[in-house]
Each structure stands twice: as structure tokens, then as C-alpha cells.
Design an enzyme around this catalytic site. Sequence first.
Site, PDB file in Angstrom:
ATOM      1  N   ASP A   1     -40.894  18.224  69.866  1.00  0.00           N
ATOM      2  CA  ASP A   1     -42.022  19.097  70.170  1.00  0.00           C
ATOM      3  C   ASP A   1     -41.606  20.575  70.250  1.00  0.00           C
ATOM      4  OD1 ASP A   1     -44.179  20.431  71.537  1.00  0.00           O
ATOM      5  OD2 ASP A   1     -44.803  18.526  72.388  1.00  0.00           O
TER       6      ASP A   1
ATOM      7  N   SER B   1     -47.392  21.224  68.553  1.00  0.00           N
ATOM      8  CA  SER B   1     -47.750  19.996  69.243  1.00  0.00           C
ATOM      9  C   SER B   1     -49.234  19.689  69.066  1.00  0.00           C
ATOM     10  CB  SER B   1     -47.349  20.105  70.718  1.00  0.00           C
ATOM     11  OG  SER B   1     -47.299  18.839  71.332  1.00  0.00           O
TER      12      SER B   1
END
Length: 311
Positions: free
Chosen positions: A200, A50
Site C-alpha cells: 500500500d 490504495s
Amino acid sequence: MTSSDIQLSRGLVIGCGGTLGAAWTVAALVAVSDALGWDPRDADVLVGTSAGAELVTMLGGGAGVDELLAMQLGGPTHPALDGHLAAAPGRFPPLPRPGLGSPGLLRRGLPPVTAASGLLPRGRGDAAWLDRLAQRFACDSGWVRHPATWLVSMDYDTGERVAFGSPGAPTATLPEALRASWAIPGWYPPVPIGGRRFVDGGAVSTASADLVLPLALDEVVVLAPMASTGRITGRGAARIERLMLRNWMSSGLDAEIATLEAAGTRVIRLDATAEDLAVMGPNFMDGRRRLATLEHSLVTTRAQLANGVRA
């Protein structure tokens, strides 16, 4: 002893953390670089999840720690970083689309946080700012200059971790891989790659430090702003963040590091302290706290190294 005194194989793993986690991590990179006499761009492998994927894209593309710090401070920096922070997402996501993102995750016996990510609606966030960053740093190979730069994501239908850029991973462009690693469920839409959907990587692990285990590295530096050593309490919204995310992410990272250490790899771990979290607040996307987070963490990350790490 510095890294110039002995040749170590060393990896760098950077966990998720949003806008404030990225600022904290830049401070941690400054502390580690100074303490070890080491340029993180020289790591044998760069692993990011991320916001961590965003930072290893910068490092793997050739931006130095000094340039990342200058970016945070608003000074002259690497040309590819110009305007990047100004284009970052705001404090809250746009209204998502109706419907569940991936309800099938509930049937797979996954950890509750991972399974619950499938119940979030499809996000409408615009990740064009990440596309621009990746395009600026991509070299002729289509990836960043550092070949062992891994961007961790999660298959949104199976819960499998995938480190794009690693051996055996599905083929993806750098913009696709970066958007996938940053695709927070409910905020950004899943990213289609090779007939699969990815979100993510923080939905399955805050840093995925154990993915470097097959490399048998001498040392791994782990920077994890969404984890903490021990349990840290909180009130109000902060209490929810601790119970729903931080405690789970911290326990997972504890286990990953134990696995690495059991295999003989030394781990240097920096994570968020209670003092850091008091400055950051419960919303890690709140850019109003970014400079305060950076300035505070420039002190606390150095203190962590001085108190608990033999450099």
C-alpha cells in the site's frame, strides 16, 4: 468561473482511506464536480493511492461521478461496478501469517510509520475483488482508458514510492498495480512485480500529491480522507488513529502541497473534518458506517468548497 471558461491543466489526486475513505471521497468528487463544472475523467492525470487507486481505476476506466455515487447508494450504476461494494473486505483482517513483513525497512532511515510497516506480519487477505474490478475496466492496452492513470504503491524492501502507469515505472498489469496499491501491510500480502515486492502506497504518503510536480499543472485537486487540516484530537481508539497515522499523514500532505504551490500550481484540497471523523469512527474499514459517512460528507465537502475554495 468554471473550467469551461478557461482551459486549465488540472490533475486529480486521491489519497488512501479504506471503505469509509472511499465513501467520503465519492462525496468529495460530487462536490468538486459540481463546484467546478468539471468531469474528473477529464483530468490531465489521475493519481490514486490504495482506496484512491481503486477510485481512479473506476474514473480512468470510464465510470462517471454519478455512477460512483449510484454505486454507494445501491442504485443502478456502471456495469463494471455491479456487486463491487458487496465484495469489499470486512471490518477486520484475517489472522496474518507469523513473521515480520520487511524488517529491513528499519535500517533505511525512513519515517517511523513507514519503517514500522515492515514489522507487521504478512497478511492473508484475499484481493480477488480488486482483480475483478481491474479486469472489468482494463481495455485492449491492458490499462484503463485514461492513459495517465497512476496507482501509487511502495517497494516493501526499500520504501521507494512507485506510481504504476507513470513514465519510467516498472511494467505491471492493471490487476497487479491495483492490488499493490491496496496491499495494506498486515492485511494483504505484498504483491510481487518484476522481482520486487509492493505494498500500500499509504505506508509512505497518504496521497503522494508531489508526484505530479514534473507535469507543471495549473491546478491540482487533492482529496485526502486520511489527512486533516490542522490537528484534530480524539479519545480512545480515535486518539491512537490521530497520533499514529493522521497527524503524520497530514504533515506529509502539508509539505507536498507547499511544494506544489511554491512551483506555481494552485491546489484545491479537501480533507476530513472533525465532524466527518465523528461520523466515520476510528476504523475506516467499518462498512456499517459507510452510508452515514457518504450522506454526511455530501454536506461537509460542499461546505469546505464554499468556505475556502474559489471555484
